[in-house]
Design an enzyme around this catalytic site. Structure first.
Site, PDB file in Angstrom:
ATOM      1  N   SER A  19       5.195  15.159  96.899  1.00 40.15           N
ATOM      2  CA  SER A  19       4.777  15.836  98.179  1.00 40.15           C
ATOM      3  C   SER A  19       5.816  16.056  99.047  1.00 40.15           C
ATOM      4  O   SER A  19       6.429  15.160  99.910  1.00 40.15           O
ATOM      5  CB  SER A  19       3.667  15.307  98.621  1.00 40.15           C
ATOM      6  N   GLN A  21       5.763  17.751 101.852  1.00 40.22           N
ATOM      7  CA  GLN A  21       5.202  17.694 103.184  1.00 40.22           C
ATOM      8  C   GLN A  21       5.357  16.191 103.464  1.00 40.22           C
ATOM      9  O   GLN A  21       5.757  15.764 104.796  1.00 40.22           O
ATOM     10  CB  GLN A  21       4.113  18.178 103.131  1.00 40.22           C
ATOM     11  N   ASP A 171       2.937  25.462  93.920  1.00 41.58           N
ATOM     12  CA  ASP A 171       1.837  26.371  94.747  1.00 41.58           C
ATOM     13  C   ASP A 171       1.844  27.855  93.794  1.00 41.58           C
ATOM     14  O   ASP A 171       1.265  28.537  94.244  1.00 41.58           O
ATOM     15  CB  ASP A 171       2.668  26.557  96.242  1.00 41.58           C
ATOM     16  N   LYS A 198      -4.826  19.116  95.998  1.00 40.29           N
ATOM     17  CA  LYS A 198      -4.310  19.473  96.996  1.00 40.29           C
ATOM     18  C   LYS A 198      -5.430  20.027  98.182  1.00 40.29           C
ATOM     19  O   LYS A 198      -6.459  19.385  98.145  1.00 40.29           O
ATOM     20  CB  LYS A 198      -3.497  20.784  96.627  1.00 40.29           C
ATOM     21  N   ARG A 202      -7.334  23.638  92.823  1.00 45.02           N
ATOM     22  CA  ARG A 202      -6.940  24.944  92.666  1.00 45.02           C
ATOM     23  C   ARG A 202      -7.151  25.353  91.148  1.00 45.02           C
ATOM     24  O   ARG A 202      -7.212  26.725  90.692  1.00 45.02           O
ATOM     25  CB  ARG A 202      -5.684  25.257  93.038  1.00 45.02           C
TER      26      ARG A 202
END
Length: 220
Positions: A19, A21, A171, A198, A202
């Site tokens: 990650s 982030q 992504d 996430k 997805r």
């Protein structure tokens, strides 16, 4: 309510899941933390924060080890102001790369696309499938590699996406699934388990969307 420690204490943190982030949040917290804060990445993620912090004058090092990448930042940092030019987002450009690849007669140029090595997995995967993508005017902008991308329609062929590409295109997997739907053969993507955890699942979302499109086409 969140109450921070004063002064804060530096930590060494190993990311349980790749990650960028979380990594960036810890590094930013380390800016005002006396001592050395370390983040260990068993799987490398995008390195925009490391480049940015170094550009602003932070004392930051990156070491490749058997544990993975160890990013160390020394606080308290004395940062210097900079003029920053932000390159175009590879994730946003991915939709145009795929659209031009699958629509006959397409010939487009997507300008000022950031080509950071930790972000261009989608370009690598599309080229493996046979996409016609050419880099024009390669340059460095704000410490990041950048180029204009010319994309022309080309027949795509299914591939097995290497698991080690996943961190650099996590992504972009949903739009890759669209390219795979137009490719000849069965595409297999490995290493994409992060998509399950996430903001939404997805993988399931794209499966449902593509199955809905298939059912719609059958009715036409």
């Amino acid at each position: 309510m969140v109450r921070g420690m004063c002064p804060a204490v530096p930590i060494e943190y190993t990311l349980p899941v790749a990650s960028a982030q979380v990594k960036s949040a810890i590094l930013l917290a380390g800016l005002n933390t006396p001592g050395i804060t370390r983040v260990i990445e068993p799987v490398a993620t995008r390195d925009h924060s490391e480049r940015m912090l170094t550009g602003f004058g932070a004392k930051l090092t990156v070491e490749e080890t058997n544990q993975g990448r160890i990013i160390s930042i020394t606080g308290e940092a004395d940062l210097k102001p900079q003029d920053i030019v932000v390159p175009g987002d590879p994730s946003s450009s991915a939709f145009w790369l795929v659209a031009a690849s699958i629509v006959p007669g397409s010939d487009i140029v997507v300008r000022n696309v950031g080509l950071n090595p930790t972000r261009i997995g989608i370009v690598t995967a599309l080229r493996m499938m046979g996409a016609d993508i050419t880099e024009l005017d390669p340059r460095t902008v704000g410490g990041e590699p950048v180029a204009d991308l010319r994309v022309r329609h080309a027949p795509l062929t299914a591939i097995e996406v290497p698991a080690d590409l996943a961190p650099s295109m996590i992504d972009e997997y949903p739009v890759l699934f669209v390219a795979a739907a137009f490719a000849t053969g069965t595409t297999v993507a490995r290493g994409a388990h992060e998509l399950r955890v996430k903001e939404s699942d997805r993988i399931t979302t794209m499966r449902v969307a593509l199955e809905s499109l298939r059912r719609g086409l059958r009715r036409v």
